[in-house]
Design an enzyme around this catalytic site. Structure first.
Site, PDB file in Angstrom:
ATOM      1  N   PRO A  52      72.491  69.341  57.948  1.00 23.12           N
ATOM      2  CA  PRO A  52      73.113  69.968  56.912  1.00 23.12           C
ATOM      3  C   PRO A  52      72.531  71.412  56.709  1.00 23.12           C
ATOM      4  CG  PRO A  52      72.365  68.351  55.939  1.00 23.12           C
ATOM      5  CD  PRO A  52      71.972  68.243  57.364  1.00 23.12           C
TER       6      PRO A  52
ATOM      7  N   ARG B 249      80.180  71.041  60.152  1.00 23.55           N
ATOM      8  CA  ARG B 249      79.077  70.845  59.529  1.00 23.55           C
ATOM      9  C   ARG B 249      78.366  72.226  59.221  1.00 23.55           C
ATOM     10  NH1 ARG B 249      75.191  66.729  61.516  1.00 23.55           N
ATOM     11  NH2 ARG B 249      74.746  66.451  59.553  1.00 23.55           N
TER      12      ARG B 249
ATOM     13  N   CYS C 111      65.235  60.387  62.705  1.00 22.19           N
ATOM     14  CA  CYS C 111      64.958  59.636  61.702  1.00 22.19           C
ATOM     15  C   CYS C 111      65.405  58.176  61.992  1.00 22.19           C
ATOM     16  CB  CYS C 111      65.934  60.310  60.598  1.00 22.19           C
ATOM     17  SG  CYS C 111      67.689  60.381  60.889  1.00 22.19           S
TER      18      CYS C 111
END
Lengths: 306, 158
Positions: free
Chosen positions: A111, A137, A229
């Site tokens: 984002p 997005r 992540c």
């Protein structure tokens, strides 16, 4: 819910602390938009409303906000004085240590927090190309850029692995690739509904293609940063090793460490596979070490003449 | 990139600089581009974008120009706000909350305002938070929906 993480028991230094951290809500981290104000100014403004923040020892412009605060509705947020971003996600850009005038590519930007962080680091000079393959997005990327007042951002929509080579060279490239997102489970528990192993077949090719492309787009002497992540070695060390094995030059491993921020080294073995011993210069971020999400970062300096 | 001609750039930048009392050198190091016929964006002069993939956007939306008086964007208003010295309306916290809910507001004696017509920056205290069109004593709300707050929410509450 945590069954899918059991396979990491051999590589987590304190399993109980890890589990405890995953049960707690994720602290809300934010950083001051220093194009507009100092961190102290933001903190002082919040203090007027009796909002106390906690400092991060390792990042001069970031702070932790109270859990109960509706951060996106505060006037300081609307005025573009701060941006909310998970603490662990601040790490790659902080370590990139970019200079004013640099040309940087964020390959999977949405984002847009890391792109914004890069733009502010460059003090609205140079260029940050914020690319994402999802047009939808990218709206969030532009929204953040507008609120923070970023003049040095270029937004593009392309499959990161297909960015034309002629769009380079870049001084630095951030390949924060799509992944199984296990490390975001404190914010998004559904990330642990399925094992990362189920996503690997789907994502592995994409991750390798993006990192390989980063090495083609960076200038000689430039920096390539690979980040995820997830805890899964199959999406981290495996990908790094496989891509390095295909290169016809040897990039320099850059030590991914930050003073005051606890991290673990990258793995040099996983299951039956042995990696390059330099893999230990990568950074693994476990949630219990700094009360954050999970993260992985590998950094490389490309030779001057590759 | 489709650069705005030097003459038009000078006209637009002079308009903004004079309207909001910005320092003479405020726009040094920046250039204007026209991504389409309606909008002017501002970029730092050393921006070096890519040709391919073709950029979806470059820099900061600056002015909407398909109107009699160019309208400064909210993004640009927040950007110039800390340096602006005039064409500003300063609202109380309660009225700022109403503004964030995208209400038009009739100018009240307690609102501090130094002009009586045209686009004005909206401030609360020292913070620039938006832009409005002041016409016939009414602040016509230009606040973006994406940055608005819902009913019953305050931008000043904990």
């Amino acid at each position: 819910m945590f069954e899918v993480l059991e396979r990491y028991k051999p590589i987590v230094d304190d399993w109980n602390a890890f589990m405890d951290a995953l049960e707690r809500p994720l602290p809300t981290c934010a950083w001051a938009n220093t194009l507009r104000v100092s961190r102290d100014d933001v903190v002082a403004s919040l203090a007027q409303a009796d909002i106390e923040v906690r400092e991060l020892g390792w990042h001069p412009d970031a702070f932790i906000l109270p859990e109960t605060l509706s951060v996106g509705n505060r006037i300081e947020f609307i005025a573009g004085l701060y941006q909310v971003q998970e603490e662990a996600a601040l790490v790659p850009v902080h370590m990139m240590n970019m200079s004013e005038g640099d040309r940087v590519l964020d390959m999977c930007a949405a984002p847009g927090n890391k792109s914004a962080q890069l733009c502010v680091t460059l003090s609205n000079t140079g260029t940050v190309v914020a690319n994402d393959r999802s047009y939808q997005r990218l709206r969030a990327v532009r929204n953040t850029a507008d609120r923070l007042g970023l003049t040095n951002i270029v937004v593009t929509c392309e499959d990161a692995g297909n960015i034309p080579d002629r769009s380079g060279p870049f001084d630095a490239i951030l390949a924060d690739v799509p992944c199984s997102c296990e490390g975001t489970s404190r914010k998004n528990p559904s990330a642990l509904k399925v094992s990362a192993l189920d996503s690997i077949a789907k994502l592995g090719g994409t991750q390798r293609a993006i990192l390989a492309k980063a090495f083609r787009l960076v200038r000689p002497g430039g920096l390539v940063v690979y980040a995820t992540c997830t805890y899964a070695p199959e999406e981290n060390e495996d990908v790094v090793q496989d891509v390095l094995d295909t290169l016809d030059f040897e990039p320099e491993w850059v030590d991914a460490r930050i003073d005051g921020f606890v991290s673990s080294p990258g793995l040099t073995t996983w299951n039956d596979r042995e990696y390059d011993p330099h893999m230990s210069s990568c950074m693994r971020v476990w949630p219990h070490h700094n009360d954050t999400g999970g993260f992985f970062v590998a950094m490389f300096r490309v030779p001057e003449a590759s | 990139m489709n650069f705005v001609s030097p003459e038009d750039s000078d006209r637009y930048l002079t308009f903004v600089r004079e309207r909001w009392g910005l320092p003479d050198d405020f726009f040094e190091g920046y250039r204007l581009i026209a991504p389409n016929t309606k909008t002017i964006n501002i970029i730092n002069a050393d921006l070096n974008p890519v040709d391919e993939p073709s950029p979806e956007s470059c820099g900061l939306p600056f002015l909407r120009v398909k109107m009699i008086i160019p309208k400064i964007t909210t993004a640009a208003a927040l950007w110039i706000g800390p340096h602006a010295t005039k064409a500003i309306v300063t609202l109380s916290k309660d009225r700022t909350d109403r503004f964030f809910r995208r209400e038009d507001l009739e100018l009240q004696p307690e609102d501090v305002c130094d002009v009586d017509y045209g686009y004005v920056l909206v401030k609360c205290g020292e913070m620039t938070v938006s832009v409005a069109l002041l016409k016939d004593g009414i602040l016509q709300n230009m606040h973006p929906k994406a940055w608005s707050i819902g009913e019953g929410i305050s931008a000043f509450s904990f």
